[in-house]
Write an enzyme that holds these catalytic residues in place. Structure first.
Site, PDB file in Angstrom:
ATOM      1  N   ASN A 152      -5.428   2.718  -3.515  1.00 26.42           N
ATOM      2  CA  ASN A 152      -6.714   3.351  -3.790  1.00 26.42           C
ATOM      3  C   ASN A 152      -6.518   4.869  -3.896  1.00 26.42           C
ATOM      4  OD1 ASN A 152      -7.984   0.891  -3.596  1.00 26.42           O
ATOM      5  ND2 ASN A 152      -8.844   1.249  -1.560  1.00 26.42           N
ATOM      6  N   GLN A 153      -7.028   5.484  -4.948  1.00 26.21           N
ATOM      7  CA  GLN A 153      -6.939   6.931  -5.120  1.00 26.21           C
ATOM      8  C   GLN A 153      -8.305   7.469  -5.548  1.00 26.21           C
ATOM      9  OE1 GLN A 153      -4.363   8.917  -4.362  1.00 26.21           O
ATOM     10  NE2 GLN A 153      -3.249   7.112  -3.619  1.00 26.21           N
ATOM     11  N   CYS A 192     -11.605  -3.328  -8.477  1.00 30.28           N
ATOM     12  CA  CYS A 192     -10.190  -3.082  -8.175  1.00 30.28           C
ATOM     13  C   CYS A 192      -9.978  -2.344  -6.857  1.00 30.28           C
ATOM     14  CB  CYS A 192      -9.517  -2.315  -9.313  1.00 30.28           C
ATOM     15  SG  CYS A 192     -10.306  -0.769  -9.774  1.00 30.28           S
ATOM     16  N   ARG A 193     -10.970  -1.618  -6.390  1.00 25.04           N
ATOM     17  CA  ARG A 193     -10.767  -0.862  -5.161  1.00 25.04           C
ATOM     18  C   ARG A 193     -10.647  -1.818  -3.972  1.00 25.04           C
ATOM     19  NH1 ARG A 193     -11.323   4.056  -2.688  1.00 25.04           N
ATOM     20  NH2 ARG A 193     -12.196   3.998  -0.574  1.00 25.04           N
ATOM     21  N   LYS A 194      -9.543  -1.697  -3.228  1.00 22.84           N
ATOM     22  CA  LYS A 194      -9.375  -2.545  -2.056  1.00 22.84           C
ATOM     23  C   LYS A 194     -10.521  -2.287  -1.074  1.00 22.84           C
ATOM     24  CE  LYS A 194      -5.280  -0.737  -1.458  1.00 22.84           C
ATOM     25  NZ  LYS A 194      -3.945  -0.382  -0.909  1.00 22.84           N
ATOM     26  N   ASP A 246      -0.003   5.023   0.843  1.00 23.98           N
ATOM     27  CA  ASP A 246      -0.146   6.068   1.858  1.00 23.98           C
ATOM     28  C   ASP A 246      -0.194   5.487   3.271  1.00 23.98           C
ATOM     29  OD1 ASP A 246      -0.264   8.058  -0.145  1.00 23.98           O
ATOM     30  OD2 ASP A 246      -2.366   7.556  -0.498  1.00 23.98           O
ATOM     31  N   ASP A 306       0.859  -1.172   0.000  1.00 23.65           N
ATOM     32  CA  ASP A 306       0.000   0.000   0.000  1.00 23.65           C
ATOM     33  C   ASP A 306       0.904   1.234   0.000  1.00 23.65           C
ATOM     34  OD1 ASP A 306      -2.395   1.633   0.516  1.00 23.65           O
ATOM     35  OD2 ASP A 306      -1.489   1.873   2.501  1.00 23.65           O
ATOM     36  N   CYS A 359     -16.561  -1.053  -8.561  1.00 25.23           N
ATOM     37  CA  CYS A 359     -15.476  -1.628  -9.364  1.00 25.23           C
ATOM     38  C   CYS A 359     -14.931  -2.879  -8.683  1.00 25.23           C
ATOM     39  CB  CYS A 359     -14.347  -0.605  -9.545  1.00 25.23           C
ATOM     40  SG  CYS A 359     -13.433  -0.266  -8.022  1.00 25.23           S
ATOM     41  N   HIS A 381     -11.384   4.752  -8.734  1.00 24.97           N
ATOM     42  CA  HIS A 381     -12.830   4.745  -8.505  1.00 24.97           C
ATOM     43  C   HIS A 381     -13.172   5.164  -7.079  1.00 24.97           C
ATOM     44  CE1 HIS A 381     -12.110   1.681 -11.737  1.00 24.97           C
ATOM     45  NE2 HIS A 381     -13.006   2.470 -12.329  1.00 24.97           N
TER      46      HIS A 381
END
Length: 503
Positions: free
Chosen positions: A378-379, A422-424, A337, A335, A420, A414
């Site tokens: 994740n952004q 893909c987002r954890k 951040d 990860d 979605c 996303h």
């Protein structure tokens, strides 16, 4: 005709305080040619009571310490403390020639862009009035060795990409060959230069060659990392492991010759005969090229009997240690951040990127083991209109500059309600990263600070380490303690991965 390009270079010298260091520094200072940007002397004495007594010099010089962790760790401390384009490693018992600096500059000017390293020409002076001893012949072998760090210049960006020397090699043996093989595996070339460096031959003692068998433990590490063909890849001969094993096994049978049972007595006699024949053959091969003085004959007789069991013992010790470490992960995904860098909510400014303390060294340790690295982040600020994709990429570029290269950086743009995959904690980012690194998701380890990181890993079939921060909820820590592993820092997580492998 334009003047040749002059490259910025630094010299790194690991030392345990041997007297030869003073002669090296003098030769380096008086050599003709452009001076190094700096000379970094790394004091690798375990507990130095006094600082190194070094003479004044006109060169820019610094002294670092590495705590007695061996030459690989000392060299890493040295090159990481410099900013020059090239880092030249010298051993503390060599003597650069009078034109060494000029020849080095020419070597660096001549290398092609795909050349990662350039080795100096090692000259070992041997006595002219007699044949060389066994110890002198051993040192003379350095003249034809591949990619040794007695005098080796590496591009700094290549050292960054590989993480430098693998500190699993605790002595001056195999750590340079390991780095060279990892560098070549990345598609780089290594070449020989024209500069000349003298490596004096030491005076050997009775047990010098016996103590040298400790390197067989490092051979086990080389086999684990580079496969059974590592000797050929690194320019080594076939070795005598099998012959030493036969000799040692025969010696183990020899006491049976005293048995009262005929079958055991025959086995013991056969073992004694094989041991005697193989030991004599080994001793003769070592005696014939030497001076054949009474002292040398005595050393060869004693050490030829002791070397085979010593070699087998150290090789066994190395194989056991390798197996205890376990299998390295296929890749480690981090990860971003609050794991690699301090979290700044919806940050699009590279100037605000600050690495978490200790992370860079931990990443380099994984790189030195050849473990691929990736980032999964994740952004959602992109979906919310608070960030642009270009801003996220600018921050990621600064991440790479500060923490070194990553094989892949996967970003989910996303929001929470976009549905979605893909987002954890969904597995998409982990699967995409594994695909980009050409590994199976099940062989990966994900390191992060939230339950979403752990959930994404488990959903993809990977393993996970939770490294809690102030924003990590207690419930996430409790759940991770049951389904994953929990570490206090990224450095601790990497330590445990390298110590125990993937369980």
């Amino acid at each position: 005709m334009s003047a040749p390009q002059r490259h910025r270079y630094a010299v790194v010298i690991p030392t345990t305080g041997r007297e030869s260091l003073l002669a090296l520094l003098h030769a380096l200072e008086t050599a003709a040619g452009p001076p190094p940007e700096e000379v970094v002397v790394v004091d690798d004495r375990p507990r130095p009571e006094l600082p190194l007594a070094l003479p004044p010099t006109g060169l820019d010089r610094r002294v670092l310490t590495s705590g007695g962790r061996g030459p690989a760790a000392a060299r890493n401390a040295g090159w990481r403390g410099t900013e020059a384009d090239w880092v030249v490693f010298l051993d503390d018992d060599v003597l650069p020639g009078p034109w060494w600096r000029e020849q080095l500059a020419q070597d660096l000017d001549d290398v092609a862009p795909d050349v990662a390293a350039c080795q100096g020409r090692i000259v070992v002076p041997l006595p002219a009035h007699r044949r060389p001893t066994d110890a002198e012949r051993g040192t003379a072998g350095l003249a034809g060795a591949w990619w040794i760090t007695a005098d080796m210049a590496y591009r700094r960006d290549v050292l960054t990409a590989t993480g430098g020397f693998d500190e699993d090699f605790p002595r001056a043996f195999r750590e340079d060959a390991d780095l060279a093989l990892r560098v070549q595996a990345l598609g780089h070339r290594l070449v020989n230069g024209g500069r000349t460096t003298e490596h004096p031959a030491p005076v050997g003692s009775l047990l010098t060659s016996v103590r040298a068998q400790r390197g067989n433990a490092d051979n086990a590490v080389m086999r684990r990392k580079h496969g059974p063909g590592w000797r050929r890849l690194s320019g080594e001969g076939p070795g005598r492991t099998r012959l030493h094993l036969l000799t040692t096994a025969a010696a183990g049978l020899a006491p049976l010759a005293l048995s009262r049972r005929p079958a055991l007595r025959r086995a013991g006699r056969l073992g004694a005969a094989v041991w005697l024949a193989s030991t004599l053959d080994f001793a003769v091969r070592r005696v014939l090229p030497g001076p054949r003085t009474p002292a040398e004959l005595g050393r060869m007789a004693v050490s030829s009997a002791l070397i085979p069991p010593a070699a087998c013992w150290h090789r066994l010790r190395g194989e056991v240690a390798v197996r205890r470490r376990g299998r390295m992960p296929a890749a480690v995904l981090f990860d971003r951040d609050d794991t690699l860098i301090h979290d700044v909510p919806y940050n699009g400014d590279p100037d605000l990127v600050r690495p978490v303390p200790g992370v860079r060294a931990a990443l380099d340790r994984l790189r030195a083991k050849g473990v691929p690295l990736g980032v999964v982040s994740n952004q959602s600020g992109i979906a919310r209109g608070l960030l642009t994709g270009d801003q996220v990429e600018a921050v990621n570029a600064e991440l790479r500059r500060l923490l070194g290269p990553f094989g892949t950086v996967q970003v989910c743009a996303h929001g929470e309600d976009d549905g979605c995959g893909c987002r954890k904690p969904a597995p998409g980012l982990v699967r995409r990263a594994a695909e980009a690194l050409a590994v199976e998701p099940g062989g990966c380890v994900v390191v992060g600070d939230t339950g979403g990181d752990v959930g994404a890993a488990l959903a993809a079939g990977a393993r996970a380490f939770l490294v809690p921060t102030r924003r990590t909820r207690c419930a996430e820590i409790e759940h991770a303690a049951l389904s994953a592993q929990v570490a206090r820092t990224v450095s601790e997580a990497v330590d445990r991965l390298l110590r125990g492998g993937v369980r």
